[in-house]
Design an enzyme around this catalytic site. Structure first.
Site, PDB file in Angstrom:
ATOM      1  N   ASP A 147       0.997  -1.105   0.150  1.00 36.09           N
ATOM      2  CA  ASP A 147       0.025   0.022  -0.072  1.00 36.09           C
ATOM      3  C   ASP A 147       0.779   1.364   0.022  1.00 36.09           C
ATOM      4  O   ASP A 147       1.777   1.388   1.040  1.00 36.09           O
ATOM      5  CB  ASP A 147      -0.933   0.080   1.232  1.00 36.09           C
ATOM      6  N   HIS A 220      -9.647  -2.108  -7.971  1.00 34.42           N
ATOM      7  CA  HIS A 220      -9.401  -0.753  -7.003  1.00 34.42           C
ATOM      8  C   HIS A 220      -8.615   0.262  -7.846  1.00 34.42           C
ATOM      9  O   HIS A 220      -9.021   1.530  -7.694  1.00 34.42           O
ATOM     10  CB  HIS A 220      -8.573  -1.244  -5.567  1.00 34.42           C
TER      11      HIS A 220
HETATM   12  C1  HEM Z   1     -10.102  -1.181   2.137  1.00 33.29           C
HETATM   13  C2  HEM Z   1      -9.432   0.031   1.946  1.00 33.29           C
HETATM   14  C3  HEM Z   1      -8.407   0.065   1.210  1.00 33.29           C
HETATM   15  C4  HEM Z   1      -7.394  -0.599   0.704  1.00 33.29           C
HETATM   16  C5  HEM Z   1      -6.994  -2.184   1.438  1.00 33.29           C
HETATM   17  C6  HEM Z   1      -6.586  -0.257  -0.224  1.00 33.29           C
HETATM   18  C7  HEM Z   1      -5.258  -0.754  -0.878  1.00 33.29           C
HETATM   19  C8  HEM Z   1      -4.669   0.008  -1.971  1.00 33.29           C
HETATM   20  C9  HEM Z   1      -3.690  -0.717  -2.676  1.00 33.29           C
HETATM   21  C10 HEM Z   1      -3.133  -2.281  -2.224  1.00 33.29           C
HETATM   22  C11 HEM Z   1      -3.239   0.047  -3.653  1.00 33.29           C
HETATM   23  C12 HEM Z   1      -2.110  -0.045  -4.765  1.00 33.29           C
HETATM   24  C13 HEM Z   1      -0.744   0.498  -4.107  1.00 33.29           C
HETATM   25  C14 HEM Z   1      -0.640   1.930  -4.197  1.00 33.29           C
HETATM   26  O1  HEM Z   1      -0.599   2.496  -5.238  1.00 33.29           O
HETATM   27  O2  HEM Z   1      -0.556   2.257  -2.929  1.00 33.29           O
HETATM   28  C15 HEM Z   1      -4.057   1.354  -3.417  1.00 33.29           C
HETATM   29  C16 HEM Z   1      -3.889   2.522  -4.296  1.00 33.29           C
HETATM   30  C17 HEM Z   1      -4.583   3.473  -3.982  1.00 33.29           C
HETATM   31  N1  HEM Z   1      -5.768   3.841  -3.460  1.00 33.29           N
HETATM   32 FE1  HEM Z   1      -6.561   2.288  -2.100  1.00 33.29          FE
HETATM   33  N2  HEM Z   1      -6.866   1.170  -0.647  1.00 33.29           N
HETATM   34  C18 HEM Z   1      -8.271   1.140   0.262  1.00 33.29           C
HETATM   35  C19 HEM Z   1      -9.118   2.453   0.264  1.00 33.29           C
HETATM   36  C20 HEM Z   1      -8.935   3.417  -0.595  1.00 33.29           C
HETATM   37  C21 HEM Z   1      -9.906   4.544  -0.575  1.00 33.29           C
HETATM   38  C22 HEM Z   1     -10.963   4.740   0.436  1.00 33.29           C
HETATM   39  C23 HEM Z   1      -9.422   5.554  -1.401  1.00 33.29           C
HETATM   40  C24 HEM Z   1      -9.792   6.914  -1.678  1.00 33.29           C
HETATM   41  C25 HEM Z   1     -11.013   7.395  -1.451  1.00 33.29           C
HETATM   42  C26 HEM Z   1      -8.077   5.002  -2.069  1.00 33.29           C
HETATM   43  C27 HEM Z   1      -7.352   5.779  -2.942  1.00 33.29           C
HETATM   44  C28 HEM Z   1      -6.265   5.146  -3.475  1.00 33.29           C
HETATM   45  C29 HEM Z   1      -5.500   5.802  -4.531  1.00 33.29           C
HETATM   46  C30 HEM Z   1      -5.468   7.145  -4.904  1.00 33.29           C
HETATM   47  C31 HEM Z   1      -4.463   4.709  -4.969  1.00 33.29           C
HETATM   48  C32 HEM Z   1      -3.408   5.160  -6.023  1.00 33.29           C
HETATM   49  C33 HEM Z   1      -3.932   4.906  -7.489  1.00 33.29           C
HETATM   50  C34 HEM Z   1      -2.729   4.951  -8.387  1.00 33.29           C
HETATM   51  O3  HEM Z   1      -2.634   6.272  -8.710  1.00 33.29           O
HETATM   52  O4  HEM Z   1      -2.283   3.926  -8.964  1.00 33.29           O
HETATM   53  N3  HEM Z   1      -7.974   3.592  -1.570  1.00 33.29           N
HETATM   54  N4  HEM Z   1      -4.926   1.300  -2.420  1.00 33.29           N
END
Ligand code: HEM
Length: 306
Positions: A147, A220
């Site tokens: 993450d 996601h």
């Molecule tokens: C259960 C809750 C969540 C989990 C387990 C989760 C997990 C992850 C993972 C594994 C990644 C890919 C690695 C990274 O780029 O960091 C990611 C990317 C991202 N997540 Fe989440 N996330 C969650 C909730 C959220 C929420 C609520 C938001 C916004 C409202 C969010 C926004 C983002 C964004 C903006 C990225 C980067 C996307 C990119 O530029 O490629 N995430 N998340």
């Protein structure tokens, strides 16, 4: 530009504390302002004695409380968390007046600071929620995926998180949106790695983005990567895994110069946008809290009513 609170842009240490507090209806404004103004110096005092631990404490103020503390001037984008409901899925708004994020390399130091702050705020405010976060393996969420890979880096962190000229009196401040997610890890573990990768949109081991043809629209990252006017919308995530054997998940915390960006991402995850698609990750994790706060610059904090 005024000085952001140091924890907004920094990468936090291995241990985190997230506190949400409720301020009493009859709490007196001057006393409350004083208690809040005292927080940064008390953090500096504790941090000074344990430099290698990199103790950071970030303070957020909820929309209603802000109006009590500073009735004449308010940050233009400050508002309570907007709950989202779509097709039986709910991201609730649970609110809070004060938010405290403490990070360092030492759990004991975080506890000392948290206990001291809560003592100092009594009886003006009481603690509504206390969550302990930790780095899991090599910065992975408990789903096993790294993450933070695409979190903004270098100067991009300030660009994503800090209020600028668009609201000059509050420049150097930020907004933070927090949600505590509870994962259904039992169901998640029943999926094989390939299925999990399709849900996240990246590979599990190395966090490599799946090629377009192999990345579902419901992954996601497909839901949260949003282009507007040729640029990708950005937030600065400072989330930490939390939990016990019985219940665990992600404490999601995102710093942003505009809560609109967070709202749009969440709406796309929940299936509340016109395309009707939702983030498949939301079938395996559900938010049980939701709150937003203004995170003033150090100068704004110390100018709260004397
Ligand atoms: C259960 C809750 C969540 C989990 C387990 C989760 C997990 C992850 C993972 C594994 C990644 C890919 C690695 C990274 O780029 O960091 C990611 C990317 C991202 N997540 Fe989440 N996330 C969650 C909730 C959220 C929420 C609520 C938001 C916004 C409202 C969010 C926004 C983002 C964004 C903006 C990225 C980067 C996307 C990119 O530029 O490629 N995430 N998340």
């Amino acid at each position: 530009m005024p000085t952001p609170q140091p924890g907004v842009l920094s990468v936090g240490g291995a241990h985190a504390y997230f506190l949400t507090c409720t301020v009493a209806d009859d709490a007196e404004r001057t006393a409350l302002s004083q208690a809040i103004r005292d927080i940064p110096p008390s953090v500096r005092a504790l941090a000074g004695g344990a430099k290698t631990a990199r103790l950071l404490c970030t303070l957020g103020i909820g929309s209603e409380l802000w109006d009590r503390l500073s009735p004449a001037r308010r940050p233009s984008g400050l508002r309570p968390f907007r709950a989202v409901k779509a097709n039986g899925r709910v991201a609730p708004a649970t609110g809070g007046d004060l938010f405290v994020q403490i990070t360092s390399g030492r759990h004991d130091l975080n506890l000392d600071l948290a206990m001291g702050l809560v003592r100092r705020l009594q009886p003006l405010a009481t603690m509504a929620e206390e969550i302990h976060g930790f780095r899991y393996r090599d910065s992975r969420d408990l789903t096993g995926f790294i993450d933070g890979t695409e979190n903004p880096k270098g100067k991009g962190r300030a660009v994503a998180a800090l209020i600028g000229e668009e609201d000059r009196p509050f420049a150097g401040g930020s907004y933070v949106a927090v949600q505590r997610y509870v994962h259904d890890l039992e169901r998640w573990r029943r999926l094989d790695d390939r299925e999990q990768e399709q849900i996240i949109g990246r590979t599990k081991r190395g966090s490599v983005e799946l090629p377009k043809a192999k990345k579902p629209q419901t992954a996601h990252i497909s839901r949260v990567v949003i282009e507007q006017d040729g640029a990708e919308l950005q937030i600065l995530r400072q989330s930490y895994p939390w939990g016990t054997v019985r219940e665990a998940g992600l404490y999601f915390a995102a710093y942003t110069k505009s809560l609109d960006v967070f709202d749009l991402m969440l709406a796309r995850m929940m299936g509340a946008t016109a395309d009707g698609l939702h983030d498949r990750l939301m079938e395996f994790s559900r938010a049980v809290t939701g709150a937003t706060f203004f995170v003033p610059s150090l100068e704004t904090l110390s100018s709260l009513k004397q």
